[in-house]
Design a protein around this motif. Structure first.
Motif, PDB file in Angstrom:
ATOM      1  N   SER A 216      -3.208  -0.596  -4.465  1.00  0.00           N
ATOM      2  CA  SER A 216      -3.688   0.760  -4.235  1.00  0.00           C
ATOM      3  C   SER A 216      -4.664   1.182  -5.333  1.00  0.00           C
ATOM      4  O   SER A 216      -5.688   1.820  -5.059  1.00  0.00           O
TER       5      SER A 216
ATOM      6  N   TYR B  48      -7.933  -0.506  -4.694  1.00  0.00           N
ATOM      7  CA  TYR B  48      -8.552   0.072  -3.500  1.00  0.00           C
ATOM      8  C   TYR B  48      -9.298   1.360  -3.845  1.00  0.00           C
ATOM      9  O   TYR B  48     -10.414   1.598  -3.379  1.00  0.00           O
TER      10      TYR B  48
ATOM     11  N   ASP C 221      -9.200  -2.711   4.503  1.00  0.00           N
ATOM     12  CA  ASP C 221      -8.207  -3.615   3.929  1.00  0.00           C
ATOM     13  C   ASP C 221      -8.799  -5.016   3.803  1.00  0.00           C
ATOM     14  O   ASP C 221      -8.436  -5.943   4.527  1.00  0.00           O
TER      15      ASP C 221
END
Length: 253
Positions: free
Chosen positions: A203, A206, A214
């Motif tokens: 996370s 990201y 993804d």
């Protein structure tokens, strides 16, 4: 006959195959891709599925639509980064090699500091640096930027006894980068060992890398040694796998 089947939605499978063509250079930068009708015929898929696949790749920045003209491969090819080119200290008065190497590619390199703190590092880092179970290291965490876009997330750990009282503990950017500072401190980088892996993004990755979906990331786990193979830096470097490749030149003895 293969026992394992690709159970991904068809649109994702098509996107994966097209992505490979772009990353390999088979579909060159700026090239107009086949028409929707041709893609439908080639893949035996519906128009909705083809648009889904193209939408994935547009979101990743690999394709771009041009009104009235069609869909094209992005102008800039996937970049191959040579990790060894960043190891040596910068020449006197020159910027950190991340910046100078970017300039050679007609890009603007930069860094955004996320965190500088003395922390208890992960177990593997402690073991490599020879720290006790409760030992600490100085963490410098940053996002490497190319043309103001996130290109890599870097967490570098330095032995606390080496880093305390130096600019390694300063949140400001280090002139010439850490290799230059370490050399000035009497610990010139002599060797580096890299371990490369591909995996899903965390996370944190990201968010900081501003990933569009993804997609996997490339992880480089690096140990930098000075004289007598003393480990002076342990770094985890993460890059978006749809934008970058890692290049290594190894002499054959």
């Amino acid at each position: 006959m293969a026992k394992h089947e690709d159970s991904r939605p068809i649109g994702e499978r098509i996107a994966a195959n097209v992505r490979a063509l772009i990353m390999s250079g088979e579909w060159e930068p700026g090239w107009k891709i086949p028409s929707t009708e041709d893609l439908i015929a080639e893949h035996g898929a519906s128009n909705v599925t083809i648009q889904r696949a193209l939408g994935i790749l547009k979101a990743e920045g690999l394709l771009e639509g041009r009104a009235g003209s069609g869909v094209f491969v992005r102008e800039r090819a996937p970049q191959t980064i040579q990790p060894a080119s960043f190891m040596a200290p910068s020449d006197p008065g020159q910027p950190y090699r991340w910046v100078s190497e970017a300039a050679k590619r007609q890009q603007r390199g930069g860094n955004r500091i996320i965190q500088v703190a003395e922390v208890m590092p992960p177990k593997r880092v402690r073991e490599i640096l020879g720290l006790p179970g409760d030992g600490t290291a100085v963490l410098r965490s940053r996002v490497g930027l190319l043309d103001d876009e996130p290109a890599e997330l870097v967490d570098s750990y330095y032995p606390a006894d080496l880093a305390r009282g130096t600019r390694l503990t300063d949140r400001r950017k280090i002139p010439g980068g850490s290799p230059t500072l370490l050399a000035e401190m009497g610990f010139p980088p002599r060797e580096q060992e890299d371990e490369v892996a591909a995996r899903p993004a965390t996370s944190r990755e990201y968010v900081h890398l501003e990933l569009p979906s993804d997609i996997p990331v490339i992880e480089v786990f690096r140990v930098v040694y000075s004289d007598d193979r003393r480990p002076i830096e342990v770094t985890t470097l993460v890059k978006p796998a749809h934008l970058f490749k890692m290049g290594y030149h190894l002499p054959v003895h």
